[in-house]
Design an enzyme around this catalytic site. Sequence first.
Site, PDB file in Angstrom:
ATOM      1  N   ARG A 144       2.950   3.546  -4.097  1.00 15.64           N
ATOM      2  CA  ARG A 144       2.706   2.135  -4.406  1.00 15.64           C
ATOM      3  C   ARG A 144       2.102   1.395  -3.214  1.00 15.64           C
ATOM      4  O   ARG A 144       1.742   0.232  -3.306  1.00 15.64           O
ATOM      5  CB  ARG A 144       4.015   1.441  -4.835  1.00 15.64           C
ATOM      6  CG  ARG A 144       4.615   1.983  -6.122  1.00 15.64           C
ATOM      7  CD  ARG A 144       5.947   1.318  -6.423  1.00 15.64           C
ATOM      8  NE  ARG A 144       5.819   0.100  -7.197  1.00 15.64           N
ATOM      9  CZ  ARG A 144       6.037   0.009  -8.507  1.00 15.64           C
ATOM     10  NH1 ARG A 144       6.388   1.065  -9.205  1.00 15.64           N
ATOM     11  NH2 ARG A 144       5.918  -1.147  -9.133  1.00 15.64           N
ATOM     12  N   TYR A 147      -1.134  -0.803  -3.004  1.00 14.17           N
ATOM     13  CA  TYR A 147      -1.060  -2.185  -3.487  1.00 14.17           C
ATOM     14  C   TYR A 147      -0.197  -3.038  -2.557  1.00 14.17           C
ATOM     15  O   TYR A 147      -0.652  -4.059  -2.035  1.00 14.17           O
ATOM     16  CB  TYR A 147      -0.478  -2.170  -4.898  1.00 14.17           C
ATOM     17  CG  TYR A 147      -0.517  -3.492  -5.629  1.00 14.17           C
ATOM     18  CD1 TYR A 147      -1.730  -4.095  -5.945  1.00 14.17           C
ATOM     19  CD2 TYR A 147       0.655  -4.124  -6.023  1.00 14.17           C
ATOM     20  CE1 TYR A 147      -1.774  -5.301  -6.639  1.00 14.17           C
ATOM     21  CE2 TYR A 147       0.619  -5.324  -6.722  1.00 14.17           C
ATOM     22  CZ  TYR A 147      -0.592  -5.910  -7.026  1.00 14.17           C
ATOM     23  OH  TYR A 147      -0.632  -7.103  -7.705  1.00 14.17           O
ATOM     24  N   VAL A 189       5.204  -2.410 -18.832  1.00 12.58           N
ATOM     25  CA  VAL A 189       6.317  -2.183 -19.744  1.00 12.58           C
ATOM     26  C   VAL A 189       6.185  -2.997 -21.046  1.00 12.58           C
ATOM     27  O   VAL A 189       6.389  -2.457 -22.136  1.00 12.58           O
ATOM     28  CB  VAL A 189       7.680  -2.401 -19.037  1.00 12.58           C
ATOM     29  CG1 VAL A 189       7.901  -3.853 -18.637  1.00 12.58           C
ATOM     30  CG2 VAL A 189       8.792  -1.902 -19.890  1.00 12.58           C
ATOM     31  N   GLY A 207      13.476   6.351 -16.319  1.00 10.17           N
ATOM     32  CA  GLY A 207      14.784   6.389 -15.669  1.00 10.17           C
ATOM     33  C   GLY A 207      15.868   6.081 -16.686  1.00 10.17           C
ATOM     34  O   GLY A 207      15.719   6.368 -17.885  1.00 10.17           O
TER      35      GLY A 207
HETATM   36  N1  UDP Z   1       8.662   0.950 -17.491  1.00 13.47           N
HETATM   37  C1  UDP Z   1       9.277   1.678 -18.507  1.00 13.47           C
HETATM   38  N2  UDP Z   1       8.508   2.149 -19.520  1.00 13.47           N
HETATM   39  C2  UDP Z   1       7.165   1.949 -19.593  1.00 13.47           C
HETATM   40  C3  UDP Z   1       6.548   1.193 -18.563  1.00 13.47           C
HETATM   41  C4  UDP Z   1       7.318   0.727 -17.522  1.00 13.47           C
HETATM   42  O1  UDP Z   1      10.505   1.897 -18.496  1.00 13.47           O
HETATM   43  O2  UDP Z   1       6.541   2.412 -20.567  1.00 13.47           O
HETATM   44  C5  UDP Z   1       9.496   0.420 -16.401  1.00 13.47           C
HETATM   45  C6  UDP Z   1       9.000   0.755 -14.997  1.00 13.47           C
HETATM   46  O3  UDP Z   1       9.535   1.996 -14.575  1.00 13.47           O
HETATM   47  C7  UDP Z   1       9.533  -0.416 -14.202  1.00 13.47           C
HETATM   48  C8  UDP Z   1       9.529  -1.586 -15.189  1.00 13.47           C
HETATM   49  O4  UDP Z   1       9.451  -0.987 -16.485  1.00 13.47           O
HETATM   50  O5  UDP Z   1      10.845  -0.181 -13.768  1.00 13.47           O
HETATM   51  C9  UDP Z   1       8.350  -2.536 -15.023  1.00 13.47           C
HETATM   52  O6  UDP Z   1       7.175  -1.763 -14.966  1.00 13.47           O
HETATM   53  P1  UDP Z   1       5.731  -2.381 -14.947  1.00 13.47           P
HETATM   54  O7  UDP Z   1       4.783  -1.243 -14.775  1.00 13.47           O
HETATM   55  O8  UDP Z   1       5.535  -3.251 -16.117  1.00 13.47           O
HETATM   56  O9  UDP Z   1       5.691  -3.328 -13.668  1.00 13.47           O
HETATM   57  P2  UDP Z   1       6.304  -3.214 -12.184  1.00 13.47           P
HETATM   58  O10 UDP Z   1       7.396  -4.213 -12.157  1.00 13.47           O
HETATM   59  O11 UDP Z   1       6.804  -1.831 -11.920  1.00 13.47           O
HETATM   60  O12 UDP Z   1       5.174  -3.580 -11.304  1.00 13.47           O
END
Ligand code: UDP
Length: 313
Positions: A144, A147, A189, A207
């Site tokens: 990450r 970014y 998500v 997770g």
């Molecule tokens: N996440 C998930 N399923 C998905 C996409 C994301 O469980 O299909 C989880 C991801 O592991 C994270 C959270 O949702 O813990 C938010 O992910 P996102 O990519 O939207 O944004 P982030 O906060 O990680 O930048």
Amino acid sequence: MKILITGGAGFIGSNLVKFHLDKKDYVWMIDNLITGSKNNVKEFLSSKNFRFIEADIIDFDYSGLPSFDVIYNLASPASPKQFLKIPIEILKTNSLGTMRILDFFIKSNSRCFLYASTSEVYGNPLIDPQPETYFGNVNSVGIRSCYDESKRFAESYLMTNFRKFSLNLRIARIFNTYGPKMAADDGRVVSNFINQIINHQPLTVYGDGKQTRSFCYVDDMVKGLYLLATLPNLAGTIVNLGNPQKKTILAIANLIKKLTNSPVKITFQKIGEDDPKKRCPDISKARILLGWEPKITLGVGLKKTIKYFQSLK
Ligand code: UDP
């Protein structure tokens, strides 16, 4: 007002373009469409108040542009899915791109510069919620980091320039935001869950789903960005913008299932490296300085977002 928005074809950018066009402002926008979409701005292309420049902020020749009342620098891919696909582009956009656009800001004598930073500068935070004074917990070499660290570099570059030259610049640390014009395939998500339901697929929770996020509807975010960019006496100010209402990812999955009356199953998949366990903004500073807080509840915002994705089918 005359407004320049870099990254204006992206999710938040295109909503910000609409906000300013609705206020009858003149909006110029630069986007190289690496993750933004022309579809997001096609409704504005016929407006005489709108100019779309398809270019990369890193090597664009700014010399033909006028002076602006506000320059919003939103250009950068922002989804974790993109961190794996285009990390070098992300690093360059936030470092070289920010340096070039700030240079243009100075030379053009524009009035205010707003940089879209991110809650990712806090990394995997050890305190909850996160105030602006928190230095963060970032893996500088993890997946990450393209970014996180380039946004941190941009913040450092901007604040150094602010201290040296008293520039009228402001930094928004944007927390998770959702709403119409999110890219359906961006891996976020909210967009993932809604589109999985529309396509009758199981919801992919990464997770155990106990990690928390707080989700801000895009209209609230746009209003916050506008206030930060236009209120007086905020030069050199860094402000968290986001919704402080915290939810687990599993709760989000169940809420979207409920709002759509969907019977799809939830599957648990491997979580990405350095995925923050928690993230929630302390927005006391935004409340005091901007008189701003999110107004749109998660239920209302999600319904609008579901309707948007359904309309694309
Ligand atoms: N996440 C998930 N399923 C998905 C996409 C994301 O469980 O299909 C989880 C991801 O592991 C994270 C959270 O949702 O813990 C938010 O992910 P996102 O990519 O939207 O944004 P982030 O906060 O990680 O930048």
